[in-house]
Design an enzyme around this catalytic site. Sequence first.
Site, PDB file in Angstrom:
ATOM      1  N   LYS A 157      25.916  24.340  44.820  1.00 50.07           N
ATOM      2  CA  LYS A 157      26.438  25.101  45.964  1.00 50.07           C
ATOM      3  C   LYS A 157      25.309  25.719  46.791  1.00 50.07           C
ATOM      4  O   LYS A 157      25.276  25.587  48.009  1.00 50.07           O
ATOM      5  CB  LYS A 157      27.382  26.228  45.483  1.00 50.07           C
ATOM      6  N   ARG A 165      16.479  24.745  36.492  1.00 52.58           N
ATOM      7  CA  ARG A 165      16.447  25.349  37.834  1.00 52.58           C
ATOM      8  C   ARG A 165      15.333  26.385  37.971  1.00 52.58           C
ATOM      9  O   ARG A 165      15.110  27.198  37.091  1.00 52.58           O
ATOM     10  CB  ARG A 165      17.798  26.038  38.101  1.00 52.58           C
ATOM     11  N   ARG A 209      15.827  32.375  36.667  1.00 55.41           N
ATOM     12  CA  ARG A 209      16.817  33.427  36.473  1.00 55.41           C
ATOM     13  C   ARG A 209      17.003  33.758  34.999  1.00 55.41           C
ATOM     14  O   ARG A 209      17.001  32.870  34.157  1.00 55.41           O
ATOM     15  CB  ARG A 209      18.159  32.990  37.078  1.00 55.41           C
ATOM     16  N   ARG A 233      29.217  31.069  31.112  1.00 51.52           N
ATOM     17  CA  ARG A 233      29.501  30.994  32.552  1.00 51.52           C
ATOM     18  C   ARG A 233      30.461  29.848  32.850  1.00 51.52           C
ATOM     19  O   ARG A 233      31.311  29.957  33.739  1.00 51.52           O
ATOM     20  CB  ARG A 233      28.189  30.846  33.336  1.00 51.52           C
TER      21      ARG A 233
HETATM   22  P1  ADP Z   1      24.737  26.485  42.201  1.00 56.03           P
HETATM   23  O1  ADP Z   1      24.349  27.278  43.422  1.00 56.03           O
HETATM   24  O2  ADP Z   1      26.034  25.765  42.372  1.00 56.03           O
HETATM   25  O3  ADP Z   1      24.701  27.305  40.950  1.00 56.03           O
HETATM   26  P2  ADP Z   1      22.172  25.106  42.633  1.00 56.03           P
HETATM   27  O4  ADP Z   1      22.280  24.684  44.049  1.00 56.03           O
HETATM   28  O5  ADP Z   1      21.289  26.254  42.321  1.00 56.03           O
HETATM   29  O6  ADP Z   1      23.645  25.339  42.019  1.00 56.03           O
HETATM   30  O7  ADP Z   1      21.701  23.832  41.793  1.00 56.03           O
HETATM   31  C1  ADP Z   1      21.407  23.934  40.392  1.00 56.03           C
HETATM   32  C2  ADP Z   1      20.139  23.121  40.062  1.00 56.03           C
HETATM   33  O8  ADP Z   1      20.433  21.720  40.184  1.00 56.03           O
HETATM   34  C3  ADP Z   1      18.962  23.389  40.994  1.00 56.03           C
HETATM   35  O9  ADP Z   1      17.777  23.364  40.235  1.00 56.03           O
HETATM   36  C4  ADP Z   1      19.003  22.236  42.006  1.00 56.03           C
HETATM   37  O10 ADP Z   1      17.697  21.888  42.438  1.00 56.03           O
HETATM   38  C5  ADP Z   1      19.628  21.107  41.190  1.00 56.03           C
HETATM   39  N1  ADP Z   1      20.554  20.269  41.976  1.00 56.03           N
HETATM   40  C6  ADP Z   1      21.383  20.657  42.974  1.00 56.03           C
HETATM   41  N2  ADP Z   1      22.108  19.614  43.436  1.00 56.03           N
HETATM   42  C7  ADP Z   1      21.743  18.524  42.691  1.00 56.03           C
HETATM   43  C8  ADP Z   1      22.138  17.141  42.683  1.00 56.03           C
HETATM   44  N3  ADP Z   1      23.066  16.675  43.532  1.00 56.03           N
HETATM   45  N4  ADP Z   1      21.545  16.333  41.785  1.00 56.03           N
HETATM   46  C9  ADP Z   1      20.600  16.808  40.921  1.00 56.03           C
HETATM   47  N5  ADP Z   1      20.200  18.105  40.869  1.00 56.03           N
HETATM   48  C10 ADP Z   1      20.752  18.959  41.752  1.00 56.03           C
HETATM   49  P1  ADP Z   2      25.907  30.231  39.554  1.00 57.89           P
HETATM   50  O1  ADP Z   2      26.351  29.565  40.811  1.00 57.89           O
HETATM   51  O2  ADP Z   2      24.771  29.536  38.885  1.00 57.89           O
HETATM   52  O3  ADP Z   2      27.016  30.560  38.610  1.00 57.89           O
HETATM   53  P2  ADP Z   2      25.598  32.823  40.905  1.00 57.89           P
HETATM   54  O4  ADP Z   2      24.276  33.176  41.422  1.00 57.89           O
HETATM   55  O5  ADP Z   2      26.657  32.460  41.852  1.00 57.89           O
HETATM   56  O6  ADP Z   2      25.307  31.664  39.864  1.00 57.89           O
HETATM   57  O7  ADP Z   2      26.152  33.994  39.987  1.00 57.89           O
HETATM   58  C1  ADP Z   2      25.372  34.586  38.963  1.00 57.89           C
HETATM   59  C2  ADP Z   2      26.183  35.672  38.268  1.00 57.89           C
HETATM   60  O8  ADP Z   2      26.466  36.717  39.213  1.00 57.89           O
HETATM   61  C3  ADP Z   2      27.539  35.244  37.739  1.00 57.89           C
HETATM   62  O9  ADP Z   2      27.460  34.679  36.433  1.00 57.89           O
HETATM   63  C4  ADP Z   2      28.299  36.577  37.761  1.00 57.89           C
HETATM   64  O10 ADP Z   2      27.921  37.400  36.673  1.00 57.89           O
HETATM   65  C5  ADP Z   2      27.775  37.228  39.020  1.00 57.89           C
HETATM   66  N1  ADP Z   2      28.594  36.892  40.211  1.00 57.89           N
HETATM   67  C6  ADP Z   2      28.185  36.210  41.318  1.00 57.89           C
HETATM   68  N2  ADP Z   2      29.180  36.095  42.223  1.00 57.89           N
HETATM   69  C7  ADP Z   2      30.256  36.712  41.666  1.00 57.89           C
HETATM   70  C8  ADP Z   2      31.598  36.932  42.083  1.00 57.89           C
HETATM   71  N3  ADP Z   2      32.055  36.455  43.273  1.00 57.89           N
HETATM   72  N4  ADP Z   2      32.425  37.610  41.249  1.00 57.89           N
HETATM   73  C9  ADP Z   2      31.989  38.086  40.077  1.00 57.89           C
HETATM   74  N5  ADP Z   2      30.752  37.911  39.604  1.00 57.89           N
HETATM   75  C10 ADP Z   2      29.874  37.239  40.393  1.00 57.89           C
END
Ligand code: ADP
Ligand code: ADP
Length: 215
Positions: free
Chosen positions: A13, A127, A161, A172
Site C-alpha cells: 500500500k 522491508r 521498523r 498483525r
Molecule cells: P504496506 O504499506 O502495505 O505495509 P509496503 O508498501 O511497505 O507495504 O511494502 C512492504 C515491502 O514489500 C516493502 O519492502 C516493499 O519494498 C516491498 N514490496 C511492495 N510491493 C511489492 C511487490 N509488488 N513485489 C515485491 N515486493 C514489494
Molecule cells: P502495515 O501496513 O505494515 O500494517 P502500518 O504502518 O499501516 O503498517 O501500521 C503499523 C501499526 O500502526 C499497526 O500494526 C497498528 O498498530 C497501527 N495502526 C496504523 N494505522 C492504524 C489504524 N487505522 N487503526 C489502528 N491502528 C493503526
Amino acid sequence: MNLVLLGPPGGGKGTQAKRLLEKFGLVQLSTGDMLRAAVASGSPIGKKAKAVMDAGQLVSDDIVIAIIDERLDQPDTKNGVIFDGFPRTVAQAEALDAMLVRKGRKLDHAIEVRVPDQLLIERITGRFSCAKCGAGYHDKFQKPKVAGVCDSCGSKEFIRRADDNAETVTKRLDAYHAQTAPLLPYYEKKGILNVVDGTQEIGQVTRALEAILSA
Ligand code: ADP
Ligand code: ADP
Ligand code: ZN
C-alpha cells in the site's frame, strides 16, 4: 479524488501510494506513519500507541479517527488524498464516511491490493526505508540502485521498523483478517470496491491502479 488503499500489512500500500501521488495530485495519509511520528516525538498519543503497535495490535479507533479528522482540515488535502492503512475497522470506515460528509467530500474508490499471507512475512521482514526521505526499499525485491545509498536523496542512513519482525507479523495478519477484512464487503456494498493483484511486480501493480483511477 479520494481513495482508500486496503490490503494486508506488507501488501504494498505505502509503496503504491507514493507512486500515485504525483500523477494524480494527491496526498498520502498513512496512519502508520503518523503514529510512528507520534511515538518518535514522545507525545501523549505516541506513548499510548507504542506498546500496542509493538504488540501488533490496532491502536484505538478514537485515536486514529481524531488524527485523520485533524489532518483533513489542512489545505494540502483539498485536491484529494490516498488513505493508506486507514480505515482498519468498520467503526473507522463509518467515522470516515461521516467525516467526509461533514467536510463536503467523498470517497471515489476503495482498492484492495490482494496478497496471500504466505508472501507477506518475507515482504515485511525484508522491508527498510530511508531515514532521511522515507523512500521504501526491500532487501530482495526493491534494492537501492547503489547498495547503501538512497536512490531519491543520496542518504546512507536507513531504518527498519520495530514491528517488522516475524513474531509481530503473525499478530498483525490476525488483526487484518479479524478487523480489517470486513471492510471489503463494506465497500463492495457501496459499489466502490476494486481489487488488484498485489503479487505482481511493483510496476505492474502501479499500472493496474492507474487504470482504475484513470477510468
Ligand atoms: P504496506 O504499506 O502495505 O505495509 P509496503 O508498501 O511497505 O507495504 O511494502 C512492504 C515491502 O514489500 C516493502 O519492502 C516493499 O519494498 C516491498 N514490496 C511492495 N510491493 C511489492 C511487490 N509488488 N513485489 C515485491 N515486493 C514489494
Ligand atoms: P502495515 O501496513 O505494515 O500494517 P502500518 O504502518 O499501516 O503498517 O501500521 C503499523 C501499526 O500502526 C499497526 O500494526 C497498528 O498498530 C497501527 N495502526 C496504523 N494505522 C492504524 C489504524 N487505522 N487503526 C489502528 N491502528 C493503526
Ligand atoms: Zn532518501
